[in-house]
Enzyme design. Structure first.
Site: not given
Ligand code: SF4
Length: 362
Positions: A44, A127, A145
């Site tokens: 990520e 997120y 997102d």
């Protein structure tokens, strides 16, 4: 269209449609084969502001070099930045390092296992916490997102400006309501992001082959290009970098960027920043560096302008190559140090500098 009303015959199960689509269309990516929260977090961080095709080899290199969060915490920052070189947004790498140290110190190298606990980690926002909590621990918390904003805005016809706080709340509430439809939050979250990335794309969504077509507000009203609404334009600041590249034999003078600015802790050449582009060497602002060059070096040439675009900045750089005769003993100005090719290669550098070095013929 009420997606939730049981009395509506046209109601479809949004989550099931997306996960069904995902089963057939998902890309085979290495971080989709793991439940290890550390690897998920790595992926990520690497994929923020980065395309999958660009991020994937970095992910593989990081997993190989630092297989545990403890090994990342113990890493030498210079080595870590060198591995990150070319990916841009170097503060991500430094923050990742800090977070790894925090996890190693406070949690003995074990990732927290809930959304609420993950959010307490430095540098981990809503997120990333949602991604780790759902992908690794199956918690029903929605990721929101850019892809998710786009899909939800188009399908549900949400006209709110996605840069506002109220819109963030609207989208997050809807996303968290939708994820309740799914028994498999990890797959659902990945499905909606993948759907936004490859089916409902920003410029040319593939509406003709879309399973949501008959329920999609944007498709039915022809408003795909208008949704999501995003009003604020990011101001881009132009900067003019005049690099003085001092070379003696095969050695190049480099220095670490220590100031709070882009590329902190990376290495570049002697830099004179100006308010406008400079065409002639003597136009550069007078100072120690310029006097030093005039006394000790020989100006060998000026490169064409090279540009490097960051989110909020556009760097327009020129490189003035200055040669110091071999054998001459000089004291370099401005904290510079001569580096041999092998040292230069090892140091982490902005890609603008890497590319210029490649163009230099020794
Ligand atoms: S119909 Fe088009 S705009 Fe609507 S969800 Fe599908 S791809 Fe996106």
């Amino acid at each position: 269209m009420d997606w939730f009303s049981d009395s509506d015959d046209t109601r479809i199960d949004f989550a099931a449609t997306l996960t069904g689509w995902y089963a057939h269309h998902k890309r085979d990516l290495p971080w989709r084969h793991t439940r290890n929260p550390y690897f998920i977090w790595l992926s990520e961080v690497i994929l923020q502001q980065t395309r999958v095709i660009q991020g994937r080899p970095y992910y593989e290199r990081f997993v190989a070099a630092y297989p545990t969060v403890q090994s990342l915490a113990d890493a030498d920052e210079r080595e870590l930045l060198r591995l990150w070189q070319g990916l841009g947004y170097y503060s991500r790498a430094r923050n990742m390092h800090k977070t790894a140290k925090y996890i190693a110190g406070e949690f003995a190298g074990r990732f927290p296992e809930s959304y609420a606990e993950l959010l307490k980690l430095p540098g981990v926002g809503t997120y990333t916490a949602a991604a780790i909590a759902s992908f690794a621990f199956d918690e029903k918390v929605a990721v929101v997102d850019g892809n998710v904003y786009r899909v939800l805005a188009r399908v549900f016809g949400i006209e709110e400006d996605i840069t506002t706080t109220t819109a963030k709340k609207t989208f997050s509430a809807l996303a968290n309501r939708l994820i309740q439809q799914s028994d498999n939050p990890a797959t659902y979250n990945q499905a909606i992001m993948e759907f936004g990335a490859i089916q409902c794309t920003p410029v040319s969504p593939d509406c003709l082959l879309c399973p949501l077509q008959q329920q999609c507000h944007a498709y039915l009203t022809g408003r795909q290009r208008m949704l999501p609404v995003k009003s604020k334009k990011t101001a881009v600041r132009e900067r003019f970098f005049n690099y003085i590249v001092i070379r003696q034999g095969d050695r190049i003078a480099l220095k670490e960027r220590t100031q709070k600015d882009i590329w902190q802790h990376l290495y570049d050449f002697c830099l004179i920043e100006t308010e406008e582009p400079m065409e002639a060497f003597r136009e550069l602002p007078e100072g120690r560096v310029l006097n030093w060059v005039l006394q000790e070096g020989i100006l060998k040439g000026l490169s064409d302008e090279r540009t490097h675009v960051l989110t909020h900045q556009k760097i327009r750089a020129r490189f003035w190559l200055v040669e110091v005769p071999e054998g001459r003993k000089v004291e370099l100005p401005d904290g510079l140090t001569f580096c041999k090719p092998s040292e230069t290669e090892r140091l982490p550098k902005p890609i603008l500098v890497v590319d210029y070095l490649k163009s230099l013929r020794f």
